[in-house]
Design a protein around this motif. Structure first.
Motif, short mmCIF file in Angstrom:
data_model
loop_
_atom_site.label_atom_id
_atom_site.label_comp_id
_atom_site.label_asym_id
_atom_site.label_seq_id
_atom_site.Cartn_x
_atom_site.Cartn_y
_atom_site.Cartn_z
N UNK A 118 0.86 -1.18 0.00
CA UNK A 118 0.00 0.00 0.00
C UNK A 118 0.90 1.23 0.00
N UNK A 119 0.29 2.39 -0.27
CA UNK A 119 1.09 3.60 -0.37
C UNK A 119 1.95 3.57 -1.62
N UNK A 120 2.90 4.46 -1.70
CA UNK A 120 3.88 4.49 -2.80
C UNK A 120 3.24 4.42 -4.18
N UNK A 137 5.09 -1.46 -13.14
CA UNK A 137 5.22 -1.84 -11.74
C UNK A 137 6.23 -0.97 -11.05
N UNK A 138 6.65 -1.40 -9.85
CA UNK A 138 7.62 -0.61 -9.10
C UNK A 138 8.93 -1.35 -8.88
N UNK A 139 9.02 -2.59 -9.35
CA UNK A 139 10.26 -3.34 -9.25
C UNK A 139 10.55 -3.91 -7.88
N UNK A 144 9.00 -8.12 -0.16
CA UNK A 144 9.53 -6.90 0.45
C UNK A 144 8.44 -5.86 0.70
N UNK A 145 7.29 -6.00 0.06
CA UNK A 145 6.22 -5.00 0.17
C UNK A 145 5.36 -5.29 1.40
N UNK A 146 5.01 -4.26 2.10
CA UNK A 146 4.18 -4.39 3.30
C UNK A 146 2.71 -4.52 2.90
N UNK A 151 -6.09 -4.12 -3.67
CA UNK A 151 -6.74 -3.54 -4.83
C UNK A 151 -6.14 -2.22 -5.33
N UNK A 152 -5.85 -1.24 -4.49
CA UNK A 152 -5.40 0.05 -5.05
C UNK A 152 -4.16 -0.04 -5.93
N UNK A 153 -3.10 -0.67 -5.43
CA UNK A 153 -1.87 -0.72 -6.23
C UNK A 153 -1.99 -1.70 -7.39
#
Length: 174
Positions: A118-120, A137-139, A144-146, A151-153
């Protein structure tokens, strides 16, 4: 990703889609995919067609309820101009992209990777990696993602992918 991308493209007026998935709608899909509780247990291809036709009754949909592998990918997607990769498992993503690049040269591939957590939101971006490969994507690895997949990302990434498809259809490149 796939159900969200397909819905965005249907809403944008894309006239035909080829969709492939061997899976059924599961309760774990409801938090981020374009399905409803009453579709649990239904083949994802059938559930997607139902929803896409409700939004755009004129869209032509070719469904393949199969597990994709190197032997069937060229036959299913070989006639497409652009293909979106929407696998969950990294090794399957790599297999699909490698098969498409090797067996279906000239077809544009839009892939997604790194949208968990979430976030970012502004860290999700689209990059052209090769002549026929775009990555959204963000790579960041899911581990590693919290927060896991939310749904949002997932939808931001799906929006990047659908937008890339539309740009490729309209302009030929991004």
């Amino acid at each position: 990703l796939g159900s969200n991308i397909a819905m965005m493209l249907a809403r944008a007026g894309v006239s035909s889609l080829v969709i492939a998935d061997h899976d059924v709608v599961d309760i774990s899909n409801i938090n981020r995919q374009n399905y409803y509780l009453e579709q649990i247990g239904k083949a994802k291809t059938d559930a997607s067609e139902e929803l896409l036709k409700a939004v755009n009754p004129y869209i032509a949909i070719v469904k393949h309820c199969v597990k994709l592998d190197p032997s069937n990918i060229p036959g299913i997607f070989g006639g497409c101009d652009i293909v979106c990769e929407a696998f969950d498992v990294p090794s399957e993503k790599a297999m699909f992209i490698n098969t498409m690049l090797e067996e279906c040269p000239g077809i544009k591939i839009v892939a997604g990777s790194g949208m968990a957590g979430f976030g970012r939101s502004n860290e999700i971006r689209t990059e052209k990696l090769f002549a026929d490969l775009y990555l959204c994507g963000d790579g960041i690895d899911m581990e590693e993602a919290e927060g896991g997949l939310m749904s949002p990302r997932v939808n931001i990434c799906a929006g990047h992918m659908a937008n890339t498809v539309i740009a490729l259809l309209m302009k030929g490149d991004v």
